[in-house]
Design an enzyme around this catalytic site. Structure first.
Site, PDB file in Angstrom:
ATOM      1  N   GLU A 262       0.914  -1.198  -0.195  1.00  0.00           N
ATOM      2  CA  GLU A 262      -0.017  -0.071  -0.104  1.00  0.00           C
ATOM      3  C   GLU A 262       0.935   1.158  -0.135  1.00  0.00           C
ATOM      4  O   GLU A 262       1.508   1.515   1.048  1.00  0.00           O
ATOM      5  CB  GLU A 262      -1.013  -0.017   1.243  1.00  0.00           C
ATOM      6  N   CYS A 301      -2.790   8.731   3.519  1.00  0.00           N
ATOM      7  CA  CYS A 301      -2.688   7.859   2.288  1.00  0.00           C
ATOM      8  C   CYS A 301      -3.763   8.315   1.302  1.00  0.00           C
ATOM      9  O   CYS A 301      -3.503   8.320   0.110  1.00  0.00           O
ATOM     10  CB  CYS A 301      -2.161   6.508   2.374  1.00  0.00           C
TER      11      CYS A 301
HETATM   12  P1  NAP Z   1       8.272   4.993   4.363  1.00  0.00           P
HETATM   13  O1  NAP Z   1       9.584   5.928   4.596  1.00  0.00           O
HETATM   14  O2  NAP Z   1       8.310   4.365   3.329  1.00  0.00           O
HETATM   15  O3  NAP Z   1       8.418   3.901   5.612  1.00  0.00           O
HETATM   16  C1  NAP Z   1       7.268   3.006   5.502  1.00  0.00           C
HETATM   17  C2  NAP Z   1       7.858   1.904   6.680  1.00  0.00           C
HETATM   18  O4  NAP Z   1       9.047   0.996   5.948  1.00  0.00           O
HETATM   19  C3  NAP Z   1       8.392   2.267   8.030  1.00  0.00           C
HETATM   20  O5  NAP Z   1       7.864   1.279   8.915  1.00  0.00           O
HETATM   21  C4  NAP Z   1      10.004   2.115   7.690  1.00  0.00           C
HETATM   22  O6  NAP Z   1      10.574   2.093   9.098  1.00  0.00           O
HETATM   23  C5  NAP Z   1      10.058   0.951   6.933  1.00  0.00           C
HETATM   24  N1  NAP Z   1      11.323   0.882   6.361  1.00  0.00           N
HETATM   25  C6  NAP Z   1      11.993   1.787   5.584  1.00  0.00           C
HETATM   26  N2  NAP Z   1      13.171   1.232   4.950  1.00  0.00           N
HETATM   27  C7  NAP Z   1      13.083   0.102   5.229  1.00  0.00           C
HETATM   28  C8  NAP Z   1      13.971  -1.092   5.196  1.00  0.00           C
HETATM   29  N3  NAP Z   1      15.077  -0.912   4.398  1.00  0.00           N
HETATM   30  N4  NAP Z   1      13.554  -2.410   5.805  1.00  0.00           N
HETATM   31  C9  NAP Z   1      12.438  -2.591   6.270  1.00  0.00           C
HETATM   32  N5  NAP Z   1      11.564  -1.377   6.620  1.00  0.00           N
HETATM   33  C10 NAP Z   1      11.926  -0.352   6.322  1.00  0.00           C
HETATM   34  O7  NAP Z   1       7.129   5.702   4.700  1.00  0.00           O
HETATM   35  P2  NAP Z   1       6.508   6.552   5.805  1.00  0.00           P
HETATM   36  O8  NAP Z   1       7.363   7.891   5.714  1.00  0.00           O
HETATM   37  O9  NAP Z   1       6.520   5.855   7.284  1.00  0.00           O
HETATM   38  O10 NAP Z   1       5.058   6.753   5.547  1.00  0.00           O
HETATM   39  C11 NAP Z   1       4.562   7.737   4.506  1.00  0.00           C
HETATM   40  C12 NAP Z   1       4.229   7.294   3.401  1.00  0.00           C
HETATM   41  O11 NAP Z   1       3.499   6.113   3.396  1.00  0.00           O
HETATM   42  C13 NAP Z   1       3.447   8.050   2.350  1.00  0.00           C
HETATM   43  O12 NAP Z   1       4.032   8.029   1.058  1.00  0.00           O
HETATM   44  C14 NAP Z   1       2.119   7.600   2.221  1.00  0.00           C
HETATM   45  O13 NAP Z   1       1.342   7.901   0.948  1.00  0.00           O
HETATM   46  C15 NAP Z   1       2.422   6.256   2.376  1.00  0.00           C
HETATM   47  N6  NAP Z   1       1.149   5.575   3.187  1.00  0.00           N
HETATM   48  C16 NAP Z   1       0.362   4.816   2.525  1.00  0.00           C
HETATM   49  C17 NAP Z   1      -0.676   4.177   2.991  1.00  0.00           C
HETATM   50  C18 NAP Z   1      -1.726   3.338   2.259  1.00  0.00           C
HETATM   51  O14 NAP Z   1      -2.520   2.625   2.752  1.00  0.00           O
HETATM   52  N7  NAP Z   1      -1.604   3.284   1.087  1.00  0.00           N
HETATM   53  C19 NAP Z   1      -1.087   4.321   4.162  1.00  0.00           C
HETATM   54  C20 NAP Z   1      -0.277   5.300   5.044  1.00  0.00           C
HETATM   55  C21 NAP Z   1       0.733   5.823   4.341  1.00  0.00           C
HETATM   56  P3  NAP Z   1      11.504   3.410   9.670  1.00  0.00           P
HETATM   57  O15 NAP Z   1      10.387   4.296  10.182  1.00  0.00           O
HETATM   58  O16 NAP Z   1      12.073   2.816  10.984  1.00  0.00           O
HETATM   59  O17 NAP Z   1      12.360   3.691   8.704  1.00  0.00           O
END
Ligand code: NAP
Length: 680
Positions: A262, A301
């Site tokens: 997602e 999101c």
């Molecule tokens: P993100 O930076 O991509 O992080 C998402 C998750 O991935 C976090 O738990 C992060 O952990 C983890 N992660 C990052 N690098 C990783 C790796 N190498 N290995 C394992 N896990 C890893 O996104 P975010 O900043 O938290 O959220 C914002 C984004 O999420 C926005 O783009 C938004 O559109 C999207 N979003 C989508 C939905 C949906 O349902 N489609 C819902 C909510 C948000 P860490 O924090 O520890 O780095």
């Protein structure tokens, strides 16, 4: 690196132990004050032990239960969290969220669990095998049949979540995985993991889950993905960049490990061409766009990023929206007067401002100042506050960034469209989105947009004066409805009722004889063995009925008098029952025939045991088919067989009976499933 001892610790829960932050721990600051408040992460987590604990302890314990057992646990966990939600609210303010935002995240997460618990009891069997669709007849005589089933995967669900919903994000994945029977390892985003940790502690303290069913990684996930196999699932929510990196993991690709994603999304809303200024749809549109821009400070999101309005309405929309945004108080989320809190972190604020600057290359800023925001509350000068920003694109077709850049904050762009087909073209520029909303009272507009753009969206939301009082909102993913979207939105799917549970299960096609299928599914398949007993099945309590128990009754001859009496009594004098010549001229009938409902009534008259007993009520019938006409003089018989049993509460359960009516030549004339509630 030495850690500040004043920081509170966010622990992981790994293989039955709470593990404090260690090497590699990160500091988390309050979104409101900017002050460091927590430390989280430990690079030395024993990944092998965690996976083993889930696979060897949690999985078998969960799979040993029925769907109903697990649904009851999910409900109890949800009620436990409900009793303690104030603790989660209190913590959550530091993520920048207001009390209104907590209702979406915390109450929304609990509500999602309750829906899955209820659907599990109502739509899944009290057994171990989920039946997917109808039995397929694979041979002429019916001795070889097919059935799709689903069983829980025997691995672990690794659930990686975004920062914006630390509770809902976890619970909307945990509930379907638990219902499926698969243990979870939850990895929240570090920025808000202290709220998730508190929620996990509450769940574990309730003692409701078996050991191994739930673990938590606060901080980095280490090399966990390198140890997953074909029975595991990764379900990811976050940015497209992170998703791309994770789904490219060679081990995941080699083992075909399920990867559900997602991602971010350039969600749009369309003001229908009928919804001019002054209509209820126009006002509703402005209200929803404003809400989507400001709830969670736009960090949703599903939030609206692109606002499409008829060319003639652009000025009116900008005016109305700017008016509302000007009245939006930004500040300390703990204050009741605050409408919009902070972004989650300084880093997030920097990211949003950079993305807004990119959008500014395509569009003129018509509300908000990136360098200036008036913030209410004390000690907020270092908080991650930002003004809502509204842009307007003069030539949206030529624009690049606004169709491509997700500013994950209170930022949106108005653009004019010429006609509905132009709006459809603009919608598709999002290259696959979670949701688009349309505000129109015109069903023709709704259909044109659906045919043109539904393939690019996981959800289409239509609202107008008829639905506005009860509509659930553009941005609210509902547990009943699919959440996810194609293309840029990740190509994944979550929720959607039992569909969301099946992502954690394997669908398997089973082929064999009716007895084999009945044994596997615990649901009687026509052609399988039946058992008759001296005791009428209606005299036997729910617990003593077994699948395949059968009653044969009849025959009863249908006379012309029966047909006439039924016609006069009910008023159903359709010519096929009353007029020999007209009936014979109909390609379906040889002449006058009995009413189908007369046959059903005669069937009940033959199989019902009239005395008070365990059968409490007839609650309906499913799948009724009249297969051959019954003429006066034909003699019908009935077979009533226990097909399935589903407990409903502690005192009664539903019995599904397969009913077949045959004539004197043993040809089937009608078939249906009868539902009764039977006392235990
Ligand atoms: P993100 O930076 O991509 O992080 C998402 C998750 O991935 C976090 O738990 C992060 O952990 C983890 N992660 C990052 N690098 C990783 C790796 N190498 N290995 C394992 N896990 C890893 O996104 P975010 O900043 O938290 O959220 C914002 C984004 O999420 C926005 O783009 C938004 O559109 C999207 N979003 C989508 C939905 C949906 O349902 N489609 C819902 C909510 C948000 P860490 O924090 O520890 O780095």
């Amino acid at each position: 690196m030495p850690r500040d001892n004043a920081l509170k610790e966010v622990h992981s829960f790994a293989a039955g132990q709470w593990i404090e932050p260690g090497e590699g721990a990160r500091t988390i600051a309050s979104a409101v004050t900017g002050a460091p408040i927590f430390a989280a992460g430990n690079d030395a987590l024993d990944i092998g032990a965690m996976l083993g604990w889930a696979r060897e302890k949690g999985g078998p314990a969960l799979r040993g239960m029925t769907f109903h057992d697990r649904a009851k646990i999910i409900k109890a966990v949800a009620l436990h969290l409900c009793d303690h939600r104030q603790e989660l609210y209190d913590l959550s303010f530091d993520t920048g969220a207001t009390q209104k935002d907590h209702l979406i995240d915390i109450d929304g997460g609990i509500g999602t669990m309750l829906v899955f618990a209820s659907k599990g009891r109502r739509e899944m069997p009290d057994g171990h095998v989920y039946i997917d669709g109808a039995t397929e007849q694979l041979s002429r005589s019916g001795s070889f049949v097919g059935q799709h089933i689903a069983v829980p995967l025997q691995g672990v669900a690794v659930q990686i979540n975004a920062f914006n919903f630390p509770v809902w994000g976890m619970l909307e994945k945990l509930a379907p995985a638990l219902l499926a029977g698969v243990p979870s390892i939850v990895k929240p985003a570090t920025a808000t993991c202290y709220v998730t940790e508190a929620c996990v502690r509450l769940i574990l303290q309730s003692g409701l889950l078996p050991d191994g069913a739930l673990q938590l990684v606060a901080g980095g996930l280490g090399d966990m993905l390198d140890h997953l196999d074909c029975q595991d699932v990764v379900s990811f929510t976050g940015s497209a960049d992170t998703a791309l990196k994770l789904r490219a993991n060679p081990r995941l690709m080699k083992n075909s490990t399920r990867f559900m994603s997602e991602q971010d999304s350039l969600n749009a809303t369309v003001l229908g061409s009928d919804a001019r200024s002054g209509t209820p749809e126009f006002d509703l549109f402005v209200k929803e766009v404003h809400r989507e821009m400001t709830v969670k400070a736009g960090q949703k999101c599903t939030a609206i990023r692109r606002i499409m309005v008829p060319d003639a309405q652009v000025d009116a929309v900008i005016h109305a929206l700017s008016d509302k945004l000007a009245k939006t108080t930004v500040g300390d989320p703990r204050l009741e007067t605050t409408h919009m809190g902070a972004l989650v972190s300084e880093a997030q604020k920097k990211d949003v401002l950079e993305k807004a600057a990119l959008i500014g290359r395509d569009a003129e800023r018509v509300f908000g100042d990136p360098d200036n925001v008036s913030v209410t509350g004390e000690n907020t000068e270092n908080g991650a506050f930002i003004s809502p920003m509204l842009f307007c694109a003069g030539i949206p077709d030529a624009a690049q960034h606004l169709h491509d850049t997700e500013a994950f904050g209170p930022v949106a762009t108005v653009m004019g469209y010429r006609d509905t087909s132009h709006a459809v073209r603009l919608l598709k520029r999002g290259k696959g989105s979670l949701v688009a909303s349309v505000f129109t009272a015109s069903a023709d507009t709704a259909r044109e947009i659906t045919l043109g753009a539904a393939a690019f969206h996981g959800r289409l939301y239509f609202n107008n004066r008829t639905s506005m009082d009860e509509a659930t909102g553009h941005g609210a993913p509902l547990p009943h409805m699919v959440h996810g979207g194609p293309g840029r939105a990740g190509g994944g799917e979550e929720l959607g009722g039992i569909r969301g549970v099946l992502h954690y299960m394997q669908r398997t096609a089973i082929q064999g004889s009716p007895d084999i299928l009945t044994g596997i599914t615990q649901r009687w398949v026509p052609g399988a063995a039946t058992k008759t007993d001296d005791a009428h099945p209606f005299t036997r309590a729910f617990g003593s009925l077994t699948i395949g128990d059968t009653l044969h009754a009849g025959p009863r001859t249908v006379t012309i008098d029966d047909i006439e009496t039924f016609a006069h009594f009910t008023g159903d004098r359709f010519y096929a029952h009353m007029d020999e010549d007209a009936a014979a001229a109909n390609p379906f009938f040889p002449g006058r025939v009995a009413h189908g409902y007369l046959l059903l009534s005669f069937a009940a008259g033959m199989f019902v045991q009239p005395d008070p007993g365990p059968v409490l009520a007839n609650t309906g019938l499913d799948s009724l088919r009249f297969m051959a006409p019954v003429s006066p003089g034909d003699a019908i018989s009935v077979q009533l067989t226990v097909k399935a049993k589903t407990p409903r509460n502690e005192t009664y359960g539903e019995v599904r009976w397969h009913v077949t009516l045959t004539n004197q030549e043993a040809a089937t004339v009608a078939e249906y499933e009868l539902l009764t509630m039977n006392a235990f």
